[in-house]
Design a protein around this motif. Structure first.
Motif, PDB file in Angstrom:
ATOM      1  N   ALA A  43       0.748  -1.319   0.050  1.00  0.00           N
ATOM      2  CA  ALA A  43      -0.078   0.079  -0.003  1.00  0.00           C
ATOM      3  C   ALA A  43       0.839   1.075   0.061  1.00  0.00           C
ATOM      4  O   ALA A  43       0.735   2.321  -0.842  1.00  0.00           O
ATOM      5  N   VAL A  44       1.891   1.313   0.821  1.00  0.00           N
ATOM      6  CA  VAL A  44       2.718   2.415   0.822  1.00  0.00           C
ATOM      7  C   VAL A  44       3.539   2.650  -0.581  1.00  0.00           C
ATOM      8  O   VAL A  44       3.567   3.714  -1.144  1.00  0.00           O
ATOM      9  N   THR A  45       4.009   1.414  -1.078  1.00  0.00           N
ATOM     10  CA  THR A  45       4.608   1.790  -2.323  1.00  0.00           C
ATOM     11  C   THR A  45       3.942   1.933  -3.360  1.00  0.00           C
ATOM     12  O   THR A  45       4.263   2.763  -4.314  1.00  0.00           O
ATOM     13  N   ALA A  46       2.675   1.612  -3.491  1.00  0.00           N
ATOM     14  CA  ALA A  46       1.608   1.891  -4.542  1.00  0.00           C
ATOM     15  C   ALA A  46       1.262   3.614  -4.167  1.00  0.00           C
ATOM     16  O   ALA A  46       1.165   4.132  -5.339  1.00  0.00           O
ATOM     17  N   ALA A  50       2.055   6.429  -7.228  1.00  0.00           N
ATOM     18  CA  ALA A  50       0.965   7.313  -7.415  1.00  0.00           C
ATOM     19  C   ALA A  50       1.320   8.549  -7.575  1.00  0.00           C
ATOM     20  O   ALA A  50       1.033   9.574  -8.424  1.00  0.00           O
ATOM     21  N   ALA A  51       2.108   9.066  -6.394  1.00  0.00           N
ATOM     22  CA  ALA A  51       2.248  10.404  -6.034  1.00  0.00           C
ATOM     23  C   ALA A  51       3.307  10.774  -6.952  1.00  0.00           C
ATOM     24  O   ALA A  51       3.420  11.853  -7.518  1.00  0.00           O
ATOM     25  N   TRP A  52       4.417  10.019  -7.068  1.00  0.00           N
ATOM     26  CA  TRP A  52       5.480  10.197  -8.209  1.00  0.00           C
ATOM     27  C   TRP A  52       4.864  10.505  -9.618  1.00  0.00           C
ATOM     28  O   TRP A  52       5.241  11.432 -10.103  1.00  0.00           O
ATOM     29  N   ARG A  53       4.062   9.416  -9.918  1.00  0.00           N
ATOM     30  CA  ARG A  53       3.549   9.840 -11.480  1.00  0.00           C
ATOM     31  C   ARG A  53       2.413  10.985 -11.466  1.00  0.00           C
ATOM     32  O   ARG A  53       2.536  11.728 -12.311  1.00  0.00           O
TER      33      ARG A  53
END
Length: 74
Positions: A43-46, A50-53
């Motif tokens: 969940a943290v990785t996703a 998402a924030a990076w994209r």
């Protein structure tokens, strides 16, 4: 002579997978269940991806935007 194009797509590096696995192992050693630890890391990785994209997204151009006239065009 042929030239190769450089692949600039972001990839999940092997060291990132090792680091995520280490985090899961640390969480399990503290007392969390394996399933909860893995779900938390995923969940943290996703969310981070998402924030990076979202921050890398190019600005969309609007149809009603006023075109800017430069000195070269005038």
């Amino acid at each position: 002579m042929g030239s190769r194009r450089k692949d600039t797509r972001p990839r999940l590096a092997l060291w990132m997978l090792v680091a995520l696995g280490d985090i899961v192992l640390l969480m399990v050693s503290v007392g969390l269940s394996v399933l909860v630890a893995m779900l938390a890391v995923v969940a943290v990785t996703a969310a981070a991806i998402a924030a990076w994209r979202f921050t890398r997204r190019t600005a969309l151009t609007r149809d009603d935007a006023v075109p800017v006239v430069t000195r070269q065009e005038a």
